[in-house]
Design a protein around this motif. Structure first.
Motif, PDB file in Angstrom:
ATOM      1  N   ARG A 196     150.402  14.246  22.301  1.00 48.71           N
ATOM      2  CA  ARG A 196     151.252  15.344  21.828  1.00 48.71           C
ATOM      3  C   ARG A 196     150.504  16.671  22.004  1.00 48.71           C
ATOM      4  NH1 ARG A 196     152.465  14.554  15.977  1.00 48.71           N
ATOM      5  NH2 ARG A 196     150.410  13.554  15.917  1.00 48.71           N
ATOM      6  N   ILE A 197     150.940  17.453  22.954  1.00 43.14           N
ATOM      7  CA  ILE A 197     150.320  18.745  23.249  1.00 43.14           C
ATOM      8  C   ILE A 197     151.012  19.809  22.399  1.00 43.14           C
ATOM      9  CG2 ILE A 197     149.625  20.344  25.050  1.00 43.14           C
ATOM     10  CD1 ILE A 197     148.569  17.509  25.490  1.00 43.14           C
ATOM     11  N   ILE A 198     150.292  20.397  21.450  1.00 40.15           N
ATOM     12  CA  ILE A 198     150.859  21.360  20.494  1.00 40.15           C
ATOM     13  C   ILE A 198     150.187  22.710  20.724  1.00 40.15           C
ATOM     14  CG2 ILE A 198     151.179  21.884  18.048  1.00 40.15           C
ATOM     15  CD1 ILE A 198     150.924  18.838  17.516  1.00 40.15           C
ATOM     16  N   VAL A 199     150.947  23.710  21.158  1.00 39.70           N
ATOM     17  CA  VAL A 199     150.369  24.985  21.601  1.00 39.70           C
ATOM     18  C   VAL A 199     150.996  26.143  20.834  1.00 39.70           C
ATOM     19  CG1 VAL A 199     149.823  26.431  23.598  1.00 39.70           C
ATOM     20  CG2 VAL A 199     150.087  23.947  23.893  1.00 39.70           C
ATOM     21  N   LEU A 200     150.149  27.059  20.384  1.00 41.98           N
ATOM     22  CA  LEU A 200     150.657  28.261  19.715  1.00 41.98           C
ATOM     23  C   LEU A 200     151.518  29.083  20.675  1.00 41.98           C
ATOM     24  CD1 LEU A 200     150.055  29.370  16.755  1.00 41.98           C
ATOM     25  CD2 LEU A 200     148.730  27.384  17.500  1.00 41.98           C
ATOM     26  N   GLU A 201     152.620  29.620  20.165  1.00 47.90           N
ATOM     27  CA  GLU A 201     153.612  30.323  20.974  1.00 47.90           C
ATOM     28  C   GLU A 201     153.005  31.402  21.854  1.00 47.90           C
ATOM     29  OE1 GLU A 201     156.892  30.853  22.778  1.00 47.90           O
ATOM     30  OE2 GLU A 201     157.095  29.612  20.994  1.00 47.90           O
ATOM     31  N   ALA A 202     152.002  32.110  21.347  1.00 51.56           N
ATOM     32  CA  ALA A 202     151.426  33.239  22.084  1.00 51.56           C
ATOM     33  C   ALA A 202     150.848  32.836  23.438  1.00 51.56           C
ATOM     34  CB  ALA A 202     150.347  33.912  21.233  1.00 51.56           C
ATOM     35  N   VAL A 203     150.416  31.581  23.564  1.00 53.62           N
ATOM     36  CA  VAL A 203     149.807  31.140  24.833  1.00 53.62           C
ATOM     37  C   VAL A 203     150.550  29.948  25.432  1.00 53.62           C
ATOM     38  CG1 VAL A 203     147.510  32.033  24.279  1.00 53.62           C
ATOM     39  CG2 VAL A 203     148.153  29.736  23.524  1.00 53.62           C
ATOM     40  N   ALA A 204     151.713  29.614  24.887  1.00 57.81           N
ATOM     41  CA  ALA A 204     152.424  28.409  25.311  1.00 57.81           C
ATOM     42  C   ALA A 204     152.879  28.471  26.765  1.00 57.81           C
ATOM     43  CB  ALA A 204     153.617  28.149  24.404  1.00 57.81           C
ATOM     44  N   ASP A 205     153.420  29.613  27.188  1.00 57.22           N
ATOM     45  CA  ASP A 205     153.906  29.714  28.568  1.00 57.22           C
ATOM     46  C   ASP A 205     152.760  29.589  29.569  1.00 57.22           C
ATOM     47  OD1 ASP A 205     156.554  29.996  27.841  1.00 57.22           O
ATOM     48  OD2 ASP A 205     156.512  32.184  27.838  1.00 57.22           O
ATOM     49  N   GLU A 206     151.679  30.301  29.296  1.00 56.87           N
ATOM     50  CA  GLU A 206     150.526  30.236  30.198  1.00 56.87           C
ATOM     51  C   GLU A 206     149.984  28.814  30.282  1.00 56.87           C
ATOM     52  OE1 GLU A 206     145.953  31.989  30.713  1.00 56.87           O
ATOM     53  OE2 GLU A 206     147.175  32.568  28.975  1.00 56.87           O
ATOM     54  N   PHE A 207     149.835  28.184  29.130  1.00 48.57           N
ATOM     55  CA  PHE A 207     149.311  26.813  29.115  1.00 48.57           C
ATOM     56  C   PHE A 207     150.228  25.875  29.884  1.00 48.57           C
ATOM     57  CE2 PHE A 207     148.921  22.524  27.642  1.00 48.57           C
ATOM     58  CZ  PHE A 207     147.561  22.338  27.472  1.00 48.57           C
ATOM     59  N   LEU A 208     151.533  25.942  29.611  1.00 50.25           N
ATOM     60  CA  LEU A 208     152.474  25.015  30.236  1.00 50.25           C
ATOM     61  C   LEU A 208     152.508  25.182  31.742  1.00 50.25           C
ATOM     62  CD1 LEU A 208     154.618  22.834  29.963  1.00 50.25           C
ATOM     63  CD2 LEU A 208     156.317  24.635  29.547  1.00 50.25           C
ATOM     64  N   ASP A 209     152.525  26.416  32.221  1.00 47.39           N
ATOM     65  CA  ASP A 209     152.543  26.650  33.666  1.00 47.39           C
ATOM     66  C   ASP A 209     151.323  26.027  34.349  1.00 47.39           C
ATOM     67  OD1 ASP A 209     154.924  28.020  33.474  1.00 47.39           O
ATOM     68  OD2 ASP A 209     154.006  30.024  33.547  1.00 47.39           O
ATOM     69  N   LYS A 210     150.176  26.221  33.748  1.00 42.57           N
ATOM     70  CA  LYS A 210     148.930  25.699  34.345  1.00 42.57           C
ATOM     71  C   LYS A 210     148.847  24.177  34.208  1.00 42.57           C
ATOM     72  CE  LYS A 210     146.326  29.995  33.846  1.00 42.57           C
ATOM     73  NZ  LYS A 210     145.170  30.706  33.220  1.00 42.57           N
ATOM     74  N   PHE A 211     149.335  23.653  33.102  1.00 39.52           N
ATOM     75  CA  PHE A 211     149.332  22.205  32.882  1.00 39.52           C
ATOM     76  C   PHE A 211     150.257  21.517  33.883  1.00 39.52           C
ATOM     77  CE2 PHE A 211     150.504  18.582  29.806  1.00 39.52           C
ATOM     78  CZ  PHE A 211     149.356  17.867  30.102  1.00 39.52           C
ATOM     79  N   LYS A 212     151.446  22.079  34.088  1.00 40.74           N
ATOM     80  CA  LYS A 212     152.379  21.518  35.062  1.00 40.74           C
ATOM     81  C   LYS A 212     151.786  21.538  36.460  1.00 40.74           C
ATOM     82  CE  LYS A 212     156.693  22.853  34.868  1.00 40.74           C
ATOM     83  NZ  LYS A 212     157.894  23.733  34.702  1.00 40.74           N
ATOM     84  N   ALA A 213     151.138  22.634  36.810  1.00 39.78           N
ATOM     85  CA  ALA A 213     150.550  22.750  38.149  1.00 39.78           C
ATOM     86  C   ALA A 213     149.481  21.686  38.367  1.00 39.78           C
ATOM     87  CB  ALA A 213     149.966  24.146  38.336  1.00 39.78           C
ATOM     88  N   LYS A 214     148.647  21.473  37.364  1.00 42.36           N
ATOM     89  CA  LYS A 214     147.569  20.484  37.488  1.00 42.36           C
ATOM     90  C   LYS A 214     148.141  19.075  37.649  1.00 42.36           C
ATOM     91  CE  LYS A 214     143.641  22.878  36.657  1.00 42.36           C
ATOM     92  NZ  LYS A 214     142.370  22.783  37.410  1.00 42.36           N
ATOM     93  N   LEU A 215     149.133  18.739  36.824  1.00 39.11           N
ATOM     94  CA  LEU A 215     149.705  17.399  36.897  1.00 39.11           C
ATOM     95  C   LEU A 215     150.475  17.186  38.198  1.00 39.11           C
ATOM     96  CD1 LEU A 215     150.993  16.644  33.274  1.00 39.11           C
ATOM     97  CD2 LEU A 215     148.738  16.240  34.286  1.00 39.11           C
ATOM     98  N   SER A 216     151.132  18.238  38.676  1.00 43.00           N
ATOM     99  CA  SER A 216     151.894  18.136  39.929  1.00 43.00           C
ATOM    100  C   SER A 216     150.994  17.850  41.119  1.00 43.00           C
ATOM    101  CB  SER A 216     152.674  19.427  40.178  1.00 43.00           C
ATOM    102  OG  SER A 216     153.615  19.672  39.165  1.00 43.00           O
ATOM    103  N   ASP A 217     149.747  18.286  41.040  1.00 44.24           N
ATOM    104  CA  ASP A 217     148.819  18.137  42.163  1.00 44.24           C
ATOM    105  C   ASP A 217     148.075  16.813  42.176  1.00 44.24           C
ATOM    106  OD1 ASP A 217     149.496  20.601  43.176  1.00 44.24           O
ATOM    107  OD2 ASP A 217     147.823  21.672  42.253  1.00 44.24           O
ATOM    108  N   LEU A 218     148.269  15.978  41.164  1.00 40.66           N
ATOM    109  CA  LEU A 218     147.538  14.708  41.110  1.00 40.66           C
ATOM    110  C   LEU A 218     147.932  13.826  42.291  1.00 40.66           C
ATOM    111  CD1 LEU A 218     147.748  13.812  37.294  1.00 40.66           C
ATOM    112  CD2 LEU A 218     145.800  14.807  38.531  1.00 40.66           C
ATOM    113  N   LYS A 219     146.933  13.286  42.957  1.00 41.72           N
ATOM    114  CA  LYS A 219     147.170  12.435  44.121  1.00 41.72           C
ATOM    115  C   LYS A 219     147.455  11.011  43.665  1.00 41.72           C
ATOM    116  CE  LYS A 219     144.914  10.617  48.300  1.00 41.72           C
ATOM    117  NZ  LYS A 219     146.151  10.676  49.094  1.00 41.72           N
ATOM    118  N   VAL A 220     148.629  10.498  44.036  1.00 38.16           N
ATOM    119  CA  VAL A 220     149.053   9.152  43.666  1.00 38.16           C
ATOM    120  C   VAL A 220     148.612   8.169  44.737  1.00 38.16           C
ATOM    121  CG1 VAL A 220     151.036   7.677  43.149  1.00 38.16           C
ATOM    122  CG2 VAL A 220     151.055  10.084  42.452  1.00 38.16           C
ATOM    123  N   GLY A 221     148.129   6.996  44.307  1.00 39.20           N
ATOM    124  CA  GLY A 221     147.761   6.021  45.320  1.00 39.20           C
ATOM    125  C   GLY A 221     147.037   4.800  44.778  1.00 39.20           C
ATOM    126  N   ASP A 222     146.308   4.163  45.656  1.00 39.47           N
ATOM    127  CA  ASP A 222     145.573   2.937  45.375  1.00 39.47           C
ATOM    128  C   ASP A 222     144.414   3.252  44.426  1.00 39.47           C
ATOM    129  OD1 ASP A 222     144.037   0.628  45.399  1.00 39.47           O
ATOM    130  OD2 ASP A 222     144.072   0.395  47.580  1.00 39.47           O
TER     131      ASP A 222
END
Length: 460
Positions: A267-293
């Motif tokens: 459960r990722i709980i983020v204060l509103e003041a930094v929530a957008d910045e955190f979410l954008d960067k978190f999504k980018a990191k997870l989107s870049d994960l290489k799937v495979g063996d």
């Protein structure tokens, strides 16, 4: 019950094993009990030498053992190597420190002498999970064997070769037969084992359902139990945190072991003041994960442990979305052979939804925005679980103050919930009771015997 190695990357059946008959289990318990009668009398140095030898063998066979983990439950190979290293460290830790942890404890008393002596209690049963097939066993077996107990281990049915490999390490190290015994039995037969009067205690790492069953059986037969159950750890990011570092740790905390970790940052709980910045960067990191063996060192997101695990997780995601939550990233099965699901972030989660109350065991993060630190603490505590949690802030004193308000067994500041040999591990509420690791882990299954010395002239 099927005891099988099924490669979760390919869904290929590799090997099958036969379940032990009740007669064979009875013989194994008898051997273990006979071994306890002699092992309990061995010296701490003798016990330590054996455990150090097992740790040495484990490190020597790291390549083979790590690949076995990855083959059976799909862990990324680099993480499997790390698990073997940690397991060996735990075994060495108790071999080195066990004697001092169990030293006599002198008591201050009005007259005469009094002290507490820690003595072993007998044959113990460990019911262990598949997600960390060596680490979980090491933290149960090493302290208890060092304390003078002997152990039987019922391992998860999908990691049978890991189970046998651990037993073989004891054989290679020269352990007496019955000191460590692997049991190939189904979960439905565990109560029969616990009921045997020669079994003196039971430890389980697993689900709430399994924990309730084990606790009931242990209570019925007046046996001590230790339970490490599920978790839904809060990962709190305050407005003064280093956001880039917090995001990096959130990826590690949620995606370690493909999210199949009791203390994952679910459960990722983020204060509103930094929530957008955190979410954008978190999504980018997870989107870049290489799937495979998972055997490929370049892979960053491997399969879950089984097809069944994927089906259960995607069903929880779908129930949450049908109840009104939003998929912020992923949310689907990956169209390829194997037990794969996309790295996922869910938002707009409310009480009553599956993701709010249930443990999501896989690469799915629940994202929450909060307006204040008190709201963050309230949300963190609004869970049936209480295993671990973390707080990210540049104000350490603020972090410690908030940590004391979180109702869990562990809280880490500026790091996701983690584990190491010298830190106690365990939770509260639906996450179980008792502790493993550290000096506390060796105290659970020993008799704290009071020895009182009085002069004949001492008053009563």
């Amino acid at each position: 019950m099927a005891i099988q190695t099924i490669n979760p990357f390919s869904n290929e059946l590799i090997k099958s094993f036969q379940e032990m008959s009740p007669e064979v289990v009875a013989v194994e318990i008898s051997i273990a009990d006979e071994t306890f009668q002699s092992w309990r009398k061995t010296s701490f140095p003798r016990r330590a030498d054996l455990l150090h030898g097992i740790a040495k063998l484990m490190r020597k066979q790291t390549d083979e053992l790590a690949k076995l983990i990855t083959l059976e439950m799909g862990k990324l190979l680099a993480q499997s190597y790390a698990e073997i290293a940690l397991s060996a460290d735990i075994i060495d830790y108790y071999a080195t420190n066990g004697e001092s942890f169990l030293s006599d404890q002198k008591l201050e008393t009005e007259f005469g002498e009094a002290y507490i002596k820690s003595t072993p209690i007998g044959v113990l049963l460990g019911v262990e999970p598949w997600n960390f097939p060596f680490y979980q066993v090491a933290r149960f077996a090493a302290p208890n064997i060092m304390a003078g107990n002997v152990v039987l281990v019922k391992h998860a049915s999908n990691v049978p070769q890991c189970a046998l490999a651990i037993q073989e390490l004891f054989v290679q190290a020269g352990a007496p037969k019955g000191l460590y015994t692997n049991l190939f039995v189904s979960g439905s037969r565990i109560e029969q084992v616990i009921a045997d009067p020669r079994i003196k205690g039971v430890a389980l790492t697993g689900s709430e359902t399994a924990g309730a069953s084990i606790a009931a059986a242990a209570g019925k037969h007046l046996k001590k139990s230790v339970l490490e159950l599920g978790g839904s750890d809060a990962f709190i990011v305050l407005e003064d945190a280093d956001i880039d570092k917090a995001v990096d740790w959130a990826v590690v905390g949620r995606m370690n072991n493909t999210g199949q970790c009791c203390v994952a940052a679910k459960r990722i709980i983020v204060l509103e003041a930094v929530a957008d910045e955190f979410l954008d960067k978190f999504k980018a990191k997870l989107s870049d994960l290489k799937v495979g063996d998972p055997m490929d060192e370049a892979t960053e997101l491997g399969p879950l442990s089984s097809e069944g695990a994927v089906i259960q997780l995607i069903e929880q995601v779908q129930r949450t979305v049908r109840a009104g939550a939003k998929v912020l990233l992923g949310g689907k099965l990956i169209d390829r052979k194997g037990a794969f699901i996309e790295a996922t972030i869910l938002g707009d989660i409310k009480p009553g939804m599956a993701a709010y109350h249930e443990e999501l065991f896989g690469p799915v993060a629940s994202f929450y925005r909060v307006k204040s630190e008190q709201e963050a603490i309230d949300l963190a505590n609004d869970s049936p679980f209480g295993l671990g949690g973390s707080i990210f802030t540049n104000d350490i004193e603020r972090g410690k103050r908030l940590a004391e308000k979180i109702d869990t067994g562990m809280v880490f500041i500026n790091h996701p919930t983690w584990t190491q040999p010298d830190l106690p591990f365990g939770g509260t509420k639906g996450s179980g009771y008792g502790r493993e690791l550290s000096s506390l882990g060796i105290q659970e299954f020993v008799n704290k015997k009071l020895i009182r010395v009085s002069e004949l002239t001492d008053p009563f």
